[in-house]
Design a protein around this motif. Structure first.
Motif, PDB file in Angstrom:
ATOM      1  N   MET A 266      43.096  21.496  45.978  1.00 53.72           N
ATOM      2  CA  MET A 266      41.924  22.167  45.126  1.00 53.72           C
ATOM      3  C   MET A 266      42.260  23.613  45.154  1.00 53.72           C
ATOM      4  SD  MET A 266      37.853  22.285  45.823  1.00 53.72           S
ATOM      5  CE  MET A 266      38.081  21.263  47.313  1.00 53.72           C
ATOM      6  N   THR A 267      42.327  24.257  44.164  1.00 58.15           N
ATOM      7  CA  THR A 267      42.339  25.706  44.056  1.00 58.15           C
ATOM      8  C   THR A 267      40.928  26.359  43.928  1.00 58.15           C
ATOM      9  OG1 THR A 267      42.018  25.608  41.442  1.00 58.15           O
ATOM     10  CG2 THR A 267      44.425  25.581  42.330  1.00 58.15           C
ATOM     11  N   VAL A 268      40.726  27.638  44.131  1.00 52.91           N
ATOM     12  CA  VAL A 268      39.587  28.198  44.153  1.00 52.91           C
ATOM     13  C   VAL A 268      39.650  29.643  43.220  1.00 52.91           C
ATOM     14  CG1 VAL A 268      38.464  29.639  45.756  1.00 52.91           C
ATOM     15  CG2 VAL A 268      39.559  27.742  46.606  1.00 52.91           C
ATOM     16  N   ILE A 269      38.627  29.728  42.329  1.00 50.83           N
ATOM     17  CA  ILE A 269      38.471  30.855  41.565  1.00 50.83           C
ATOM     18  C   ILE A 269      37.249  31.449  41.858  1.00 50.83           C
ATOM     19  CG2 ILE A 269      37.660  31.372  39.325  1.00 50.83           C
ATOM     20  CD1 ILE A 269      40.440  29.893  39.150  1.00 50.83           C
ATOM     21  N   VAL A 270      37.362  32.755  42.212  1.00 51.57           N
ATOM     22  CA  VAL A 270      36.242  33.884  42.631  1.00 51.57           C
ATOM     23  C   VAL A 270      36.204  34.662  41.208  1.00 51.57           C
ATOM     24  CG1 VAL A 270      35.363  35.331  43.679  1.00 51.57           C
ATOM     25  CG2 VAL A 270      36.821  33.762  44.915  1.00 51.57           C
ATOM     26  N   ALA A 271      34.851  34.650  40.667  1.00 50.68           N
ATOM     27  CA  ALA A 271      34.726  35.255  39.431  1.00 50.68           C
ATOM     28  C   ALA A 271      33.542  35.965  39.242  1.00 50.68           C
ATOM     29  CB  ALA A 271      35.345  34.352  38.234  1.00 50.68           C
ATOM     30  N   GLY A 272      33.308  37.161  38.623  1.00 50.31           N
ATOM     31  CA  GLY A 272      31.974  37.547  38.421  1.00 50.31           C
ATOM     32  C   GLY A 272      32.348  39.015  38.055  1.00 50.31           C
ATOM     33  N   HIS A 273      31.012  39.890  38.287  1.00 48.18           N
ATOM     34  CA  HIS A 273      30.945  41.123  38.053  1.00 48.18           C
ATOM     35  C   HIS A 273      30.243  42.280  38.929  1.00 48.18           C
ATOM     36  CE1 HIS A 273      27.282  40.023  35.854  1.00 48.18           C
ATOM     37  NE2 HIS A 273      26.914  41.363  36.157  1.00 48.18           N
ATOM     38  N   LEU A 274      30.320  43.380  38.809  1.00 44.77           N
ATOM     39  CA  LEU A 274      29.607  44.206  39.543  1.00 44.77           C
ATOM     40  C   LEU A 274      29.160  45.387  38.593  1.00 44.77           C
ATOM     41  CD1 LEU A 274      31.722  44.650  42.786  1.00 44.77           C
ATOM     42  CD2 LEU A 274      29.946  43.274  42.624  1.00 44.77           C
ATOM     43  N   THR A 275      28.025  46.045  38.665  1.00 47.00           N
ATOM     44  CA  THR A 275      27.519  47.028  37.861  1.00 47.00           C
ATOM     45  C   THR A 275      27.279  48.386  38.803  1.00 47.00           C
ATOM     46  OG1 THR A 275      25.300  46.495  38.190  1.00 47.00           O
ATOM     47  CG2 THR A 275      26.481  45.888  36.159  1.00 47.00           C
ATOM     48  N   MET A 276      27.555  49.482  37.965  1.00 55.01           N
ATOM     49  CA  MET A 276      27.451  50.757  39.056  1.00 55.01           C
ATOM     50  C   MET A 276      27.272  51.862  37.869  1.00 55.01           C
ATOM     51  SD  MET A 276      31.671  50.622  39.610  1.00 55.01           S
ATOM     52  CE  MET A 276      31.238  48.979  39.958  1.00 55.01           C
ATOM     53  N   ALA A 277      26.950  52.985  38.328  1.00 52.72           N
ATOM     54  CA  ALA A 277      26.906  54.178  37.452  1.00 52.72           C
ATOM     55  C   ALA A 277      28.120  54.306  36.585  1.00 52.72           C
ATOM     56  CB  ALA A 277      26.626  55.347  38.260  1.00 52.72           C
ATOM     57  N   PRO A 278      28.049  54.533  35.413  1.00 53.30           N
ATOM     58  CA  PRO A 278      29.408  54.539  34.702  1.00 53.30           C
ATOM     59  C   PRO A 278      30.227  55.601  35.267  1.00 53.30           C
ATOM     60  CG  PRO A 278      27.387  54.328  33.176  1.00 53.30           C
ATOM     61  CD  PRO A 278      27.074  54.467  34.607  1.00 53.30           C
ATOM     62  N   ASP A 279      29.740  56.730  35.669  1.00 51.88           N
ATOM     63  CA  ASP A 279      30.429  57.836  36.203  1.00 51.88           C
ATOM     64  C   ASP A 279      31.270  57.451  37.433  1.00 51.88           C
ATOM     65  OD1 ASP A 279      29.646  59.555  34.117  1.00 51.88           O
ATOM     66  OD2 ASP A 279      28.340  60.352  35.267  1.00 51.88           O
ATOM     67  N   ASP A 280      30.886  56.213  38.072  1.00 52.50           N
ATOM     68  CA  ASP A 280      31.511  55.988  39.475  1.00 52.50           C
ATOM     69  C   ASP A 280      32.665  54.879  39.195  1.00 52.50           C
ATOM     70  OD1 ASP A 280      29.982  57.430  40.946  1.00 52.50           O
ATOM     71  OD2 ASP A 280      28.575  55.781  41.213  1.00 52.50           O
ATOM     72  N   ARG A 281      32.795  54.445  37.724  1.00 48.92           N
ATOM     73  CA  ARG A 281      33.572  53.031  37.588  1.00 48.92           C
ATOM     74  C   ARG A 281      35.011  53.677  38.034  1.00 48.92           C
ATOM     75  NH1 ARG A 281      33.670  49.580  32.008  1.00 48.92           N
ATOM     76  NH2 ARG A 281      34.872  51.703  31.165  1.00 48.92           N
ATOM     77  N   GLU A 282      35.543  54.705  37.141  1.00 46.70           N
ATOM     78  CA  GLU A 282      36.930  54.805  37.551  1.00 46.70           C
ATOM     79  C   GLU A 282      37.361  54.943  38.903  1.00 46.70           C
ATOM     80  OE1 GLU A 282      39.537  54.462  35.425  1.00 46.70           O
ATOM     81  OE2 GLU A 282      37.994  53.755  34.135  1.00 46.70           O
ATOM     82  N   GLU A 283      36.490  55.728  39.872  1.00 45.35           N
ATOM     83  CA  GLU A 283      36.587  56.014  41.155  1.00 45.35           C
ATOM     84  C   GLU A 283      36.656  54.357  41.891  1.00 45.35           C
ATOM     85  OE1 GLU A 283      34.577  57.462  45.361  1.00 45.35           O
ATOM     86  OE2 GLU A 283      33.795  58.058  43.379  1.00 45.35           O
ATOM     87  N   PHE A 284      35.782  53.564  41.315  1.00 41.55           N
ATOM     88  CA  PHE A 284      35.745  52.244  41.838  1.00 41.55           C
ATOM     89  C   PHE A 284      37.167  51.432  41.642  1.00 41.55           C
ATOM     90  CE2 PHE A 284      35.376  47.519  41.684  1.00 41.55           C
ATOM     91  CZ  PHE A 284      34.389  47.334  42.915  1.00 41.55           C
TER      92      PHE A 284
END
Length: 98
Positions: free
Chosen positions: A1-19
């Motif tokens: 059985m394979t496993v998929i982990v999927a989704g999203h996170l939100t943050m301040a737009p100015d922090d996205r590149e650092e993340f």
């Protein structure tokens, strides 16, 4: 059985590149790990404060093995919200009928 982990996170737009920069080494190392079929942490094309996450592992055990040795992120970005799920996949096939 394979496993998929999927989704999203939100943050301040100015922090996205650092993340993204702070998680790049995790993507690189994950893709070399035994049992990793694919892994991506990527910017959402529509929402400047959203990051999409996708992991595909050969088995729950390979995911657990990786998580026990995975390096920590190299950033400290405040996560505002998100939704992540682990899916145990019993059957896979082509995405479109022929």
């Amino acid at each position: 059985m394979t496993v998929i982990v999927a989704g999203h996170l939100t943050m301040a737009p100015d922090d996205r590149e650092e993340f993204l920069r702070g998680h790049r080494h995790i993507v690189e190392e994950s893709r070399k790990a035994p049992g990793c079929v694919d892994l991506s942490i990527s910017p959402d094309p529509l929402d400047p404060g959203r990051v999409n996450i996708f992991e595909h592992w050969e088995s729950p055990q390979t995911l657990d093995d990786w998580r026990s040795v995975a390096p920590p992120p190299k950033c400290d970005v405040q996560i505002n919200d998100g939704s992540m799920y682990k899916h145990d996949v019993a059957k896979s096939g082509p995405p479109f009928d022929a």
